[in-house]
Design a protein around this motif. Sequence first.
Motif, PDB file in Angstrom:
ATOM      1  N   ALA A 141      -3.109 -11.827   1.375  1.00 17.16           N
ATOM      2  CA  ALA A 141      -4.140 -11.864   2.442  1.00 17.16           C
ATOM      3  C   ALA A 141      -2.134 -12.230   3.633  1.00 17.16           C
ATOM      4  O   ALA A 141      -2.321 -12.110   4.986  1.00 17.16           O
ATOM      5  N   MET A 142      -1.073 -13.196   3.014  1.00 14.27           N
ATOM      6  CA  MET A 142      -0.284 -13.094   3.442  1.00 14.27           C
ATOM      7  C   MET A 142       0.904 -12.153   3.234  1.00 14.27           C
ATOM      8  O   MET A 142       1.984 -12.289   4.156  1.00 14.27           O
ATOM      9  N   ARG A 143       0.567 -11.218   2.853  1.00 19.98           N
ATOM     10  CA  ARG A 143       1.553 -10.094   2.506  1.00 19.98           C
ATOM     11  C   ARG A 143       2.341  -8.970   4.154  1.00 19.98           C
ATOM     12  O   ARG A 143       3.219  -8.529   4.260  1.00 19.98           O
ATOM     13  N   THR A 144       1.009  -9.123   4.866  1.00 24.34           N
ATOM     14  CA  THR A 144       1.135  -7.947   5.938  1.00 24.34           C
ATOM     15  C   THR A 144       1.884  -8.587   6.565  1.00 24.34           C
ATOM     16  O   THR A 144       1.618  -9.513   7.752  1.00 24.34           O
ATOM     17  N   GLY A 145       3.441  -7.657   7.239  1.00 17.53           N
ATOM     18  CA  GLY A 145       3.838  -8.008   8.445  1.00 17.53           C
ATOM     19  C   GLY A 145       5.421  -9.175   7.469  1.00 17.53           C
ATOM     20  O   GLY A 145       5.715  -9.148   9.375  1.00 17.53           O
TER      21      GLY A 145
END
Length: 326
Positions: A141-145
Amino acid sequence: MNRISTVLRASLLAVALATTAGPAHAHPPIAAEQAAASFAQDRADILAMAGNYKVRFDMQESTRWDAGYTPLAAKTSGGYESVRVIVDDGRRIVLQHLLVVQADGRDVVIKHWRQDWEYEPARVLVYADTGTWRWETVPEAMRTGRWAQTVYQVDDSPRYGGWGQFETQGGVRRWRSNWTWRPLARRDAVRHPVYDRYLAINRHQITPDGWIHWQDNTKLGPKDGKLAPIVQEYVLNTYTRSDSYNARAADEYWAATRDYWAAVRQEWERVARERGGIAIAEEAETGTVISARLMQLADDVLTGKSATPQASAAARRLIAETTRQP
Protein backbone atom coordinates in the motif's frame (compact mmCIF):
# COMPACT_ATOMS: atom_id res chain seq x y z
CA MET A 1 -20.79 24.31 36.10
CA ASN A 2 -22.03 20.89 34.97
CA ARG A 3 -22.85 22.27 31.51
CA ILE A 4 -19.35 23.75 31.23
CA SER A 5 -17.81 20.43 32.30
CA THR A 6 -19.91 18.56 29.75
CA VAL A 7 -18.86 20.91 26.95
CA LEU A 8 -15.22 20.65 28.01
CA ARG A 9 -15.35 16.88 28.10
CA ALA A 10 -16.98 16.80 24.65
CA SER A 11 -14.27 19.09 23.23
CA LEU A 12 -11.49 16.98 24.70
CA LEU A 13 -13.08 13.83 23.30
CA ALA A 14 -13.30 15.39 19.83
CA VAL A 15 -9.62 16.34 19.97
CA ALA A 16 -8.65 12.84 21.10
CA LEU A 17 -10.65 11.21 18.29
CA ALA A 18 -9.15 13.55 15.72
CA THR A 19 -5.67 12.73 17.00
CA THR A 20 -6.03 8.95 17.04
CA ALA A 21 -8.12 8.47 13.92
CA GLY A 22 -6.58 7.88 10.50
CA PRO A 23 -3.82 5.65 9.12
CA ALA A 24 -1.07 4.22 11.27
CA HIS A 25 1.61 5.47 8.87
CA ALA A 26 2.93 9.00 9.27
CA HIS A 27 2.31 9.38 5.54
CA PRO A 28 -0.83 7.76 4.09
CA PRO A 29 -0.85 5.86 0.80
CA ILE A 30 -0.54 8.06 -2.30
CA ALA A 31 -3.35 8.05 -4.87
CA ALA A 32 -2.33 6.92 -8.34
CA GLU A 33 -3.44 10.25 -9.85
CA GLN A 34 -1.30 12.20 -7.37
CA ALA A 35 1.68 9.92 -8.06
CA ALA A 36 1.38 10.39 -11.82
CA ALA A 37 1.16 14.18 -11.43
CA SER A 38 4.30 14.26 -9.26
CA PHE A 39 6.50 11.81 -11.17
CA ALA A 40 8.15 14.28 -13.57
CA GLN A 41 8.97 16.73 -10.77
CA ASP A 42 10.31 13.90 -8.60
CA ARG A 43 12.70 12.91 -11.38
CA ALA A 44 13.73 16.51 -11.95
CA ASP A 45 14.59 16.95 -8.26
CA ILE A 46 16.72 13.80 -8.21
CA LEU A 47 18.53 14.72 -11.42
CA ALA A 48 19.08 18.25 -10.11
CA MET A 49 21.52 16.82 -7.55
CA ALA A 50 24.02 16.19 -10.36
CA GLY A 51 26.63 18.89 -10.89
CA ASN A 52 29.83 20.38 -9.50
CA TYR A 53 29.79 21.50 -5.88
CA LYS A 54 31.59 22.94 -2.95
CA VAL A 55 30.37 20.84 -0.03
CA ARG A 56 30.12 21.73 3.64
CA PHE A 57 29.53 18.97 6.19
CA ASP A 58 28.07 20.13 9.54
CA MET A 59 27.80 17.54 12.32
CA GLN A 60 26.58 18.06 15.87
CA GLU A 61 25.75 15.65 18.66
CA SER A 62 22.94 17.71 20.13
CA THR A 63 21.04 15.86 22.85
CA ARG A 64 22.24 13.08 25.11
CA TRP A 65 19.83 10.30 26.01
CA ASP A 66 22.33 8.54 28.29
CA ALA A 67 23.15 10.57 31.40
CA GLY A 68 26.70 9.21 31.46
CA TYR A 69 27.56 10.33 27.93
CA THR A 70 29.19 13.63 26.94
CA PRO A 71 28.20 14.79 23.43
CA LEU A 72 30.97 15.58 20.97
CA ALA A 73 31.64 19.18 20.02
CA ALA A 74 30.27 20.40 16.70
CA LYS A 75 32.45 19.53 13.73
CA THR A 76 32.55 20.97 10.22
CA SER A 77 34.50 19.91 7.18
CA GLY A 78 34.17 20.25 3.45
CA GLY A 79 35.63 19.91 0.01
CA TYR A 80 34.74 19.76 -3.67
CA GLU A 81 32.55 17.07 -5.14
CA SER A 82 31.26 16.22 -8.60
CA VAL A 83 27.99 14.28 -8.84
CA ARG A 84 27.30 12.46 -12.08
CA VAL A 85 24.26 10.61 -13.45
CA ILE A 86 25.58 7.19 -14.45
CA VAL A 87 22.21 5.44 -14.94
CA ASP A 88 18.82 6.87 -15.90
CA ASP A 89 16.19 4.54 -17.29
CA GLY A 90 13.18 6.55 -16.15
CA ARG A 91 12.23 4.68 -12.98
CA ARG A 92 15.81 4.18 -11.79
CA ILE A 93 18.44 6.88 -11.41
CA VAL A 94 21.99 6.33 -10.14
CA LEU A 95 24.17 9.22 -8.97
CA GLN A 96 27.91 8.76 -8.40
CA HIS A 97 29.79 11.19 -6.12
CA LEU A 98 33.46 11.94 -6.84
CA LEU A 99 35.61 13.97 -4.45
CA VAL A 100 38.36 16.16 -5.91
CA VAL A 101 41.17 17.06 -3.51
CA GLN A 102 44.61 18.65 -3.79
CA ALA A 103 47.60 16.48 -2.88
CA ASP A 104 51.22 17.42 -3.57
CA GLY A 105 50.11 20.16 -5.92
CA ARG A 106 47.92 17.98 -8.10
CA ASP A 107 44.24 17.04 -8.31
CA VAL A 108 43.39 13.66 -6.86
CA VAL A 109 39.98 12.07 -7.34
CA ILE A 110 38.48 9.84 -4.67
CA LYS A 111 35.45 7.78 -5.57
CA HIS A 112 32.91 8.70 -2.90
CA TRP A 113 29.40 7.49 -2.08
CA ARG A 114 26.72 6.48 -4.55
CA GLN A 115 22.96 6.90 -4.37
CA ASP A 116 20.50 4.71 -6.29
CA TRP A 117 16.90 5.90 -6.68
CA GLU A 118 14.14 3.44 -7.63
CA TYR A 119 10.50 4.33 -8.26
CA GLU A 120 7.77 2.28 -6.55
CA PRO A 121 10.10 -0.48 -5.30
CA ALA A 122 8.85 -3.81 -4.03
CA ARG A 123 11.85 -4.23 -1.72
CA VAL A 124 14.93 -2.36 -0.50
CA LEU A 125 18.36 -3.60 0.63
CA VAL A 126 18.66 -2.34 4.22
CA TYR A 127 21.21 -2.47 7.01
CA ALA A 128 20.23 -5.24 9.43
CA ASP A 129 23.14 -5.66 11.87
CA THR A 130 26.93 -5.51 12.02
CA GLY A 131 28.26 -6.31 8.56
CA THR A 132 24.83 -7.50 7.37
CA TRP A 133 22.31 -6.18 4.83
CA ARG A 134 19.00 -7.87 3.98
CA TRP A 135 16.10 -7.28 1.65
CA GLU A 136 13.12 -5.56 3.27
CA THR A 137 9.70 -5.64 1.63
CA VAL A 138 8.04 -2.26 1.10
CA PRO A 139 4.37 -2.54 2.19
CA GLU A 140 2.31 -2.84 -0.98
CA ALA A 141 0.00 0.00 0.00
CA MET A 142 3.03 2.30 0.44
CA ARG A 143 4.68 1.75 -2.95
CA THR A 144 2.61 3.93 -5.26
CA GLY A 145 4.30 7.26 -5.91
CA ARG A 146 7.26 6.60 -3.62
CA TRP A 147 10.98 6.35 -4.28
CA ALA A 148 13.59 4.19 -2.57
CA GLN A 149 17.06 5.59 -2.03
CA THR A 150 19.89 3.11 -1.43
CA VAL A 151 23.27 4.53 -0.47
CA TYR A 152 26.51 2.66 -1.20
CA GLN A 153 30.00 3.03 0.22
CA VAL A 154 33.16 3.97 -1.68
CA ASP A 155 33.72 0.35 -2.77
CA ASP A 156 30.06 0.02 -3.90
CA SER A 157 29.14 -2.20 -0.96
CA PRO A 158 25.80 -1.21 0.62
CA ARG A 159 25.51 1.30 3.44
CA TYR A 160 21.80 1.94 4.04
CA GLY A 161 18.49 1.99 2.22
CA GLY A 162 15.08 3.47 2.78
CA TRP A 163 11.92 4.51 0.99
CA GLY A 164 9.94 7.71 1.14
CA GLN A 165 8.10 10.38 -0.77
CA PHE A 166 8.47 13.85 -2.16
CA GLU A 167 6.29 16.38 -0.38
CA THR A 168 5.88 20.14 -0.12
CA GLN A 169 5.53 21.83 3.25
CA GLY A 170 5.66 25.56 3.80
CA GLY A 171 6.45 26.01 0.14
CA VAL A 172 9.59 23.82 0.38
CA ARG A 173 9.76 20.54 -1.54
CA ARG A 174 11.75 17.63 -0.14
CA TRP A 175 12.14 13.86 -0.20
CA ARG A 176 11.86 12.29 3.26
CA SER A 177 12.73 8.68 4.10
CA ASN A 178 11.18 6.29 6.53
CA TRP A 179 13.22 5.47 9.65
CA THR A 180 16.29 3.53 8.53
CA TRP A 181 19.08 1.65 10.29
CA ARG A 182 22.65 2.59 9.36
CA PRO A 183 26.14 1.38 10.25
CA LEU A 184 28.54 3.86 11.81
CA ALA A 185 30.19 6.37 9.50
CA ARG A 186 33.98 6.19 9.39
CA ARG A 187 34.21 9.44 11.40
CA ASP A 188 32.54 7.63 14.31
CA ALA A 189 33.76 4.07 13.75
CA VAL A 190 37.45 4.96 14.08
CA ARG A 191 36.81 6.25 17.61
CA HIS A 192 35.19 2.95 18.71
CA PRO A 193 32.41 4.76 20.62
CA VAL A 194 29.82 3.29 22.97
CA TYR A 195 27.20 3.39 20.20
CA ASP A 196 27.42 1.06 17.20
CA ARG A 197 24.63 2.10 14.80
CA TYR A 198 22.21 4.86 13.85
CA LEU A 199 18.45 5.01 13.47
CA ALA A 200 17.88 7.87 11.07
CA ILE A 201 15.58 9.94 8.91
CA ASN A 202 17.08 11.17 5.67
CA ARG A 203 15.98 14.26 3.71
CA HIS A 204 17.02 15.78 0.38
CA GLN A 205 15.95 19.26 -0.71
CA ILE A 206 16.80 21.29 -3.81
CA THR A 207 17.88 24.90 -3.10
CA PRO A 208 18.48 27.90 -5.38
CA ASP A 209 22.23 27.26 -5.05
CA GLY A 210 22.29 23.45 -5.19
CA TRP A 211 20.84 21.08 -2.61
CA ILE A 212 21.03 19.94 0.99
CA HIS A 213 21.17 16.52 2.59
CA TRP A 214 19.75 16.58 6.10
CA GLN A 215 20.08 13.67 8.55
CA ASP A 216 18.45 13.17 11.94
CA ASN A 217 20.45 10.40 13.64
CA THR A 218 19.70 8.59 16.88
CA LYS A 219 22.91 6.85 17.91
CA LEU A 220 22.32 3.57 19.74
CA GLY A 221 24.50 1.03 21.47
CA PRO A 222 24.21 -2.12 23.57
CA LYS A 223 23.25 -1.54 27.20
CA ASP A 224 21.97 -4.12 29.70
CA GLY A 225 21.49 -6.67 26.95
CA LYS A 226 19.52 -4.47 24.56
CA LEU A 227 19.95 -1.50 22.26
CA ALA A 228 19.63 1.84 24.00
CA PRO A 229 19.73 5.43 22.69
CA ILE A 230 22.95 7.26 23.57
CA VAL A 231 22.82 10.63 21.83
CA GLN A 232 21.01 12.53 19.06
CA GLU A 233 22.95 13.97 16.14
CA TYR A 234 22.06 16.24 13.29
CA VAL A 235 24.06 16.33 10.07
CA LEU A 236 23.56 18.97 7.40
CA ASN A 237 25.50 18.51 4.17
CA THR A 238 25.23 21.57 1.93
CA TYR A 239 26.05 21.25 -1.79
CA THR A 240 26.65 24.68 -3.38
CA ARG A 241 27.31 24.88 -7.11
CA SER A 242 30.91 25.77 -7.82
CA ASP A 243 33.30 26.22 -10.72
CA SER A 244 36.29 26.96 -8.50
CA TYR A 245 37.90 23.52 -8.78
CA ASN A 246 39.02 21.20 -11.55
CA ALA A 247 35.87 19.18 -12.16
CA ARG A 248 37.44 17.79 -15.33
CA ALA A 249 39.66 15.62 -13.12
CA ALA A 250 36.56 13.84 -11.83
CA ASP A 251 35.30 13.18 -15.34
CA GLU A 252 38.68 11.90 -16.48
CA TYR A 253 38.85 9.52 -13.52
CA TRP A 254 35.36 8.24 -14.24
CA ALA A 255 36.00 7.81 -17.96
CA ALA A 256 39.01 5.63 -17.16
CA THR A 257 37.43 3.51 -14.41
CA ARG A 258 33.68 3.42 -15.04
CA ASP A 259 33.74 0.00 -16.76
CA TYR A 260 35.66 -1.46 -13.84
CA TRP A 261 33.20 0.02 -11.33
CA ALA A 262 30.26 -1.23 -13.39
CA ALA A 263 31.64 -4.75 -13.02
CA VAL A 264 32.04 -4.21 -9.26
CA ARG A 265 28.43 -2.99 -8.94
CA GLN A 266 27.16 -5.97 -10.91
CA GLU A 267 28.98 -8.41 -8.62
CA TRP A 268 27.60 -6.83 -5.44
CA GLU A 269 24.13 -6.93 -7.03
CA ARG A 270 24.54 -10.60 -7.96
CA VAL A 271 25.56 -11.54 -4.43
CA ALA A 272 22.65 -9.62 -2.89
CA ARG A 273 20.16 -11.15 -5.31
CA GLU A 274 21.34 -14.75 -5.07
CA ARG A 275 22.07 -14.83 -1.33
CA GLY A 276 19.13 -12.80 -0.10
CA GLY A 277 21.38 -9.94 0.99
CA ILE A 278 25.03 -9.31 1.80
CA ALA A 279 27.17 -10.19 4.80
CA ILE A 280 30.82 -9.17 4.95
CA ALA A 281 33.29 -8.29 7.70
CA GLU A 282 34.03 -4.60 8.20
CA GLU A 283 36.90 -2.55 9.62
CA ALA A 284 36.55 0.82 11.31
CA GLU A 285 39.15 2.50 9.12
CA THR A 286 38.07 1.28 5.69
CA GLY A 287 34.52 -0.08 5.73
CA THR A 288 34.49 -3.58 4.25
CA VAL A 289 37.66 -5.61 4.65
CA ILE A 290 38.16 -5.53 0.87
CA SER A 291 37.45 -1.82 0.35
CA ALA A 292 41.10 -0.77 0.11
CA ARG A 293 41.86 -3.57 -2.36
CA LEU A 294 38.90 -2.72 -4.59
CA MET A 295 39.92 0.94 -4.61
CA GLN A 296 43.54 0.00 -5.43
CA LEU A 297 42.39 -2.07 -8.40
CA ALA A 298 40.60 1.02 -9.72
CA ASP A 299 43.81 3.03 -9.31
CA ASP A 300 45.70 0.34 -11.21
CA VAL A 301 43.25 0.70 -14.09
CA LEU A 302 43.61 4.49 -13.94
CA THR A 303 47.41 4.37 -14.14
CA GLY A 304 47.53 1.61 -16.74
CA LYS A 305 49.09 -0.89 -14.35
CA SER A 306 46.15 -3.24 -14.94
CA ALA A 307 43.65 -3.64 -17.76
CA THR A 308 39.94 -3.33 -16.98
CA PRO A 309 39.06 -7.02 -17.65
CA GLN A 310 41.81 -8.32 -15.35
CA ALA A 311 40.99 -5.83 -12.58
CA SER A 312 37.27 -6.61 -12.88
CA ALA A 313 37.90 -10.35 -12.62
CA ALA A 314 40.04 -9.80 -9.50
CA ALA A 315 37.31 -7.66 -7.94
CA ARG A 316 34.63 -10.26 -8.63
CA ARG A 317 36.76 -12.93 -6.95
CA LEU A 318 37.32 -10.72 -3.90
CA ILE A 319 33.62 -10.03 -3.46
CA ALA A 320 32.59 -13.65 -4.02
CA GLU A 321 35.21 -14.99 -1.62
CA THR A 322 34.64 -12.55 1.27
CA THR A 323 30.83 -12.31 1.33
CA ARG A 324 28.60 -14.87 2.98
CA GLN A 325 24.94 -15.70 3.54
CA PRO A 326 23.36 -12.96 5.72
